[in-house]
Design a protein around this motif. Structure first.
Motif, PDB file in Angstrom:
ATOM      1  N   GLY A 259      23.172 -21.131   2.970  1.00 36.36           N
ATOM      2  CA  GLY A 259      23.480 -21.860   4.192  1.00 36.36           C
ATOM      3  C   GLY A 259      22.336 -21.911   5.194  1.00 36.36           C
TER       4      GLY A 259
ATOM      5  N   ARG B  65      26.847 -19.573  -3.733  1.00 39.65           N
ATOM      6  CA  ARG B  65      26.058 -18.549  -4.400  1.00 39.65           C
ATOM      7  C   ARG B  65      26.987 -17.627  -5.173  1.00 39.65           C
ATOM      8  NH1 ARG B  65      22.455 -15.597  -0.336  1.00 39.65           N
ATOM      9  NH2 ARG B  65      24.138 -15.931   1.154  1.00 39.65           N
TER      10      ARG B  65
ATOM     11  N   LYS C  18      31.025 -12.969  -2.542  1.00 40.19           N
ATOM     12  CA  LYS C  18      31.738 -14.251  -2.565  1.00 40.19           C
ATOM     13  C   LYS C  18      33.044 -14.114  -3.352  1.00 40.19           C
ATOM     14  CE  LYS C  18      28.605 -16.794  -0.358  1.00 40.19           C
ATOM     15  NZ  LYS C  18      28.830 -17.521   0.883  1.00 40.19           N
TER      16      LYS C  18
ATOM     17  N   ARG D   7      23.381 -26.652  -8.456  1.00 43.52           N
ATOM     18  CA  ARG D   7      23.214 -28.093  -8.313  1.00 43.52           C
ATOM     19  C   ARG D   7      22.576 -28.406  -6.968  1.00 43.52           C
ATOM     20  NH1 ARG D   7      23.625 -27.726 -12.779  1.00 43.52           N
ATOM     21  NH2 ARG D   7      25.046 -28.675 -14.279  1.00 43.52           N
TER      22      ARG D   7
ATOM     23  N   GLU E 236      31.986 -28.741   3.471  1.00 44.24           N
ATOM     24  CA  GLU E 236      31.535 -29.780   2.531  1.00 44.24           C
ATOM     25  C   GLU E 236      32.711 -30.286   1.698  1.00 44.24           C
ATOM     26  OE1 GLU E 236      27.047 -27.817   2.222  1.00 44.24           O
ATOM     27  OE2 GLU E 236      28.436 -27.591   0.546  1.00 44.24           O
TER      28      GLU E 236
HETATM   29  N1  UDP Z   1      24.679 -24.899  -2.587  1.00 42.59           N
HETATM   30  C1  UDP Z   1      23.964 -25.844  -3.302  1.00 42.59           C
HETATM   31  N2  UDP Z   1      23.957 -25.782  -4.673  1.00 42.59           N
HETATM   32  C2  UDP Z   1      24.647 -24.839  -5.356  1.00 42.59           C
HETATM   33  C3  UDP Z   1      25.403 -23.884  -4.621  1.00 42.59           C
HETATM   34  C4  UDP Z   1      25.394 -23.940  -3.235  1.00 42.59           C
HETATM   35  O1  UDP Z   1      23.339 -26.744  -2.734  1.00 42.59           O
HETATM   36  O2  UDP Z   1      24.583 -24.851  -6.587  1.00 42.59           O
HETATM   37  C5  UDP Z   1      24.701 -24.988  -1.117  1.00 42.59           C
HETATM   38  C6  UDP Z   1      26.080 -25.335  -0.588  1.00 42.59           C
HETATM   39  O3  UDP Z   1      26.310 -26.714  -0.760  1.00 42.59           O
HETATM   40  C7  UDP Z   1      25.979 -24.878   0.863  1.00 42.59           C
HETATM   41  C8  UDP Z   1      25.037 -23.688   0.767  1.00 42.59           C
HETATM   42  O4  UDP Z   1      24.380 -23.759  -0.500  1.00 42.59           O
HETATM   43  O5  UDP Z   1      25.422 -25.891   1.678  1.00 42.59           O
HETATM   44  C9  UDP Z   1      25.796 -22.391   0.875  1.00 42.59           C
HETATM   45  O6  UDP Z   1      26.090 -22.162   2.206  1.00 42.59           O
HETATM   46  P1  UDP Z   1      27.321 -21.280   2.710  1.00 42.59           P
HETATM   47  O7  UDP Z   1      27.245 -21.249   4.197  1.00 42.59           O
HETATM   48  O8  UDP Z   1      28.586 -21.778   2.126  1.00 42.59           O
HETATM   49  O9  UDP Z   1      27.086 -19.830   2.115  1.00 42.59           O
HETATM   50  P2  UDP Z   1      25.786 -18.883   2.074  1.00 42.59           P
HETATM   51  O10 UDP Z   1      25.104 -19.221   0.793  1.00 42.59           O
HETATM   52  O11 UDP Z   1      24.943 -19.177   3.277  1.00 42.59           O
HETATM   53  O12 UDP Z   1      26.319 -17.500   2.061  1.00 42.59           O
END
Ligand code: UDP
Length: 440
Positions: free
Chosen positions: A31, A235, A240, A302, A332
């Motif tokens: 994020g 992640r 998670k 992805r 999202e």
């Molecule tokens: N994300 C991504 N591809 C993946 C998995 C996650 O682009 O394969 C992105 C997801 O779309 C989001 C971010 O990583 O924008 C994760 O942010 P979040 O605040 O949900 O959790 P964090 O990873 O910061 O703990």
């Protein structure tokens, strides 16, 4: 009367480990990378100039990249030009500070303001504040005390983290909390002055995250099934708690006999690889133990532009972390018009409206999750209603455009306060300070 356009500002974003250029979905790219990317670009669109200072973590990265209109990424040579886990970066922060000072001196343009991200860049921001007299706005993204509370001995953060967070909290001019729960942590756990904490929730790009027809979405991602589908994106870290989703899936199958599947998007590589992402291995073992191995599909990570199809392929999106400072993925999913079942922790309690855009369940409670999944999967009218309400909630309250405007307004208020004489600014020049650090 002509509308008054605010003075364009020069802003230094500090983000030691999270660069907008990093691929998302891996261990330390989440994020915060999205936030730095989206907020800097939104500020650029408002006419401000943003330099994002980050650590050069690949040998092929040039020192500066013109990233977007008004936004440059500055890759500083701090430590080896390769991946380092973020918990190994703390000893490098004095070098990071000196590298920022050196760059600013060479570049010759004094920023109006520093925007620190995460606790380590917060420390650097406070150092720059002291040396250059620049005002600092700080966003932590996650707090060390909360992490320690939930992870105990598994927390690999450096021992100094919480002390540094306390010092940074007191030294900066403004703090951004992404939701009321984060504000409460700042005030109650860290002694922040409530008057200096602004709540600015993060957002979504509604052009990237928009609903697609379910069948069309499944076709695009190569998923050849009409079965009910639960989707997880994010992640793959123990906190998670995707294991909780696997447990709930097994209960659901046993209790309802629905031919339901779970799609897990995320990991260190674009192909699901348990060697690169040990959590995938752990989830596969658990699924096998519970007799649902053939119902869990791993995709690997992805890119953001691909994700709308993954969210839209689902009938429901689920995320049940032990704790979550904010959580972009629920937003999202909501932007894609899908109901979200999330654990009632941190930012999720703020973004997901229970019974209106999805459901909140206690963390580590697979039975409760299984019940809510059954409810949504067996009542398409309910799922559609929740999904529509989710999409409107995001469009109304959670776009990056709005985050950019609110952040710019916070900067303007802070600078106006200082101009009125709120805080005396030391008048050290960039060159003088950089000279003193021996790096000009
Ligand atoms: N994300 C991504 N591809 C993946 C998995 C996650 O682009 O394969 C992105 C997801 O779309 C989001 C971010 O990583 O924008 C994760 O942010 P979040 O605040 O949900 O959790 P964090 O990873 O910061 O703990």
């Amino acid at each position: 009367m002509a509308t008054h356009r605010p003075r364009p500002l020069r802003i230094a974003f500090l983000s030691e480990h999270a660069s907008p250029t990093a691929l998302l979905g891996g261990q330390d790219a989440g994020g915060q990378n999205v936030y730095v990317d989206e907020v800097s670009r939104a500020l650029g669109r408002l006419g401000h100039a943003v330099d994002v200072f980050t650590r050069r973590d690949r040998a092929d990265l040039p020192e500066t990249i013109d990233w977007a209109p008004g936004v440059r990424v500055v890759n500083l040579p701090v430590g080896p030009p390769g991946f380092l886990p973020k918990d190994a970066l703390w000893p490098l922060m004095p070098v990071f500070r000196d590298a920022v000072l050196g760059f600013l001196a060479r570049d010759g343009a004094r920023p109006d303001l520093i925007h620190g991200n995460f606790w380590m860049s917060g420390w650097v921001a406070v150092e720059l504040r002291r040396r250059l007299g620049l005002p600092v706005v700080q966003i932590f993204h996650a707090m060390g005390l909360t992490k320690r509370r939930h992870q105990g001995a598994a927390d690999t953060s450096p021992a100094a983290r919480v002390r540094v967070e306390r010092d940074v909290t007191r030294a900066v001019d403004r703090l951004i909390a992404q939701c009321p729960a984060e504000r409460a942590e700042l005030v109650e756990d860290y002694g922040a002055d409530p008057a200096r904490v602004a709540i600015i929730p993060s957002g979504v790009d509604p052009t990237l995250f928009a609903p697609l027809d379910r069948a069309e979405a499944r076709r695009r991602i190569g998923l050849d099934t009409a079965d009910p589908l639960v989707v997880y994106v994010g992640r793959l870290l123990p906190r998670k708690d995707v294991r909780n989703l696997v447990r709930a899936l097994a209960l659901l199958v046993r209790q309802t006999h629905l031919p339901v599947r779970l799609l897990v998007v995320g990991g260190e590589t674009v192909e699901p690889d348990p060697r690169a992402t040990p959590e995938i291995g752990a989830l596969q073992c658990l699924a096998a133990e519970l007799g649902v191995a053939d119902r869990v599909i791993f995709t690997g990570k992805r890119q953001p532009r691909e994700l709308a199809a993954y969210y839209s392929a689902g009938d429901v999106v689920a995320t049940t972390p032990w704790y979550e400072p904010f959580g972009l993925t629920p937003l999202e999913a909501m932007a894609c018009g899908r109901p979200v079942i999330g654990s009632a922790v941190g930012g999720i309690t703020f973004t997901v409206r229970h019974g209106e855009t999805g459901f909140l369940v206690p963390p580590r409670a697979p039975e409760a999750l299984a019940r809510r999944l059954a409810q949504v999967l067996t009542d398409p009218a309910l799922a559609a209603r929740l999904g529509r309400a989710a999409r409107s909630r995001v469009a109304r309250d959670f776009t990056w455009e709005r985050v950019g405007t609110r952040t710019a307004a916070l900067y303007a208020a802070l600078l106006a306060e200082r101009a009125r004489g709120g805080e005396p600014a030391p008048r050290a020049t960039l060159a003088r300070v950089a000279e003193r650090t021996g790096r000009a």
